[in-house]
Write a protein that holds these residues in place. Structure first.
Motif, PDB file in Angstrom:
ATOM      1  N   UNK A 156       0.838  -1.193   0.000  1.00  0.00           N
ATOM      2  CA  UNK A 156       0.000   0.000   0.000  1.00  0.00           C
ATOM      3  C   UNK A 156       0.876   1.247   0.000  1.00  0.00           C
ATOM      4  N   UNK A 157       2.014   1.177   0.678  1.00  0.00           N
ATOM      5  CA  UNK A 157       2.922   2.324   0.729  1.00  0.00           C
ATOM      6  C   UNK A 157       3.782   2.381  -0.530  1.00  0.00           C
ATOM      7  N   UNK A 158       4.437   3.522  -0.715  1.00  0.00           N
ATOM      8  CA  UNK A 158       5.357   3.661  -1.834  1.00  0.00           C
ATOM      9  C   UNK A 158       4.697   3.980  -3.153  1.00  0.00           C
ATOM     10  N   UNK A 159       3.516   4.639  -3.100  1.00  0.00           N
ATOM     11  CA  UNK A 159       2.811   4.949  -4.338  1.00  0.00           C
ATOM     12  C   UNK A 159       3.107   6.352  -4.863  1.00  0.00           C
ATOM     13  N   UNK A 160       3.969   7.096  -4.195  1.00  0.00           N
ATOM     14  CA  UNK A 160       4.230   8.462  -4.653  1.00  0.00           C
ATOM     15  C   UNK A 160       5.042   8.468  -5.945  1.00  0.00           C
ATOM     16  N   UNK A 161       4.725   9.426  -6.788  1.00  0.00           N
ATOM     17  CA  UNK A 161       5.414   9.602  -8.059  1.00  0.00           C
ATOM     18  C   UNK A 161       5.697  11.094  -8.235  1.00  0.00           C
TER      19      UNK A 161
END
Length: 246
Positions: free
Chosen positions: A133-138
């Motif tokens: 769920x984490x680590x979706x930033x772009x």
């Protein structure tokens, strides 16, 4: 009634029901329903934030209005149960083999996002549940030019939502906008591939767009990242697509 009209009718009927009746009981996992979203984020050449939000909005509304949602069976049943409970979405990161693996599961892919037929959170297939769920930033990018013939989703930039959270909210905006439109307007939108403009704006500007004819405001339940009742998205239809009197 054709399949699109039936899918739209299900969406409208359920979302116009008393929201207070859509409950969930943490002790009964079957009542906690969610639509899972997988975002393809390869290390090399990842999509921009705008692409993620747009693709999520399109994938969600395509799934909700898919012809299978207008016919008896698994697809419609999954949406019906979800509409009847709290409307949750969970965005997850995928790449490489993990992204390829989830394509076989029931859902709709648009660009870098695949939306899956909702289910109880305790019944999420393993290829999806193992995605982070984490680590979706772009990275952000310069906004694309607007297309005046398309609906626009205005995202509240002052909330500083992660890309995953904002993608889920964009999905809320597109499906709620579809529910506020006539089926004739939805058919026109379908002809444009359910595409939308995406704009991240300050809260003050968001409030101005909320006053537009036919605008739909998304208020978050406050489960993650933002306070309950926060206005996350305002969805504004393309000209002449709102319901009469909306």
């Amino acid at each position: 009634m054709d399949s699109l009209a039936a899918a739209h009718s299900l969406l409208v009927d359920r979302l116009e029901s008393d929201y207070r009746a859509r409950t969930e009981d943490p002790e009964d996992p079957s009542t906690v329903q969610a639509m899972q979203l997988a975002i393809n984020l390869p290390r090399d050449a990842p999509p921009t934030r705008e692409e993620v939000l747009r693709d999520a909005a399109v994938a969600v509304v395509k799934l909700c209005l898919d012809p299978r949602a207008g016919e008896d069976g698994f697809w419609r049943d999954g949406l019906d149960r979800w509409y009847s409970h709290r409307i949750r979405k969970v965005a997850r990161r995928a790449r490489n083999k993990a992204w390829a693996d989830v394509q076989a599961l029931p859902g709709v892919t648009h660009g870098c996002v695949r939306a899956f037929v909702p289910s109880a959170v305790s019944e999420v297939p393993k290829p999806i549940s193992k995605l982070q769920v984490k680590g979706t930033d772009v990275p952000p990018s310069a906004p694309s030019p607007d297309d005046a013939t398309l609906p626009t989703l205005y995202i509240n930039a002052d909330l500083h939502m992660s890309a995953g959270k904002a993608a889920a909210q964009a999905g809320h905006g597109s499906m709620l906008l579809a529910a506020a439109m006539t089926v004739e307007s939805v058919r026109e939108w379908e002809g444009r591939g359910y595409l939308v403009n995406i704009r991240e704006v300050a809260a003050a500007e968001l409030a101005r767009h909320a006053a537009a004819h036919g605008a739909v405001v998304v208020r978050d339940a406050g489960y993650t990242e933002v306070a309950p009742g926060s206005q996350t998205v305002v969805a504004v239809p393309a000209p002449a697509t709102a319901r009469p009197g909306a």
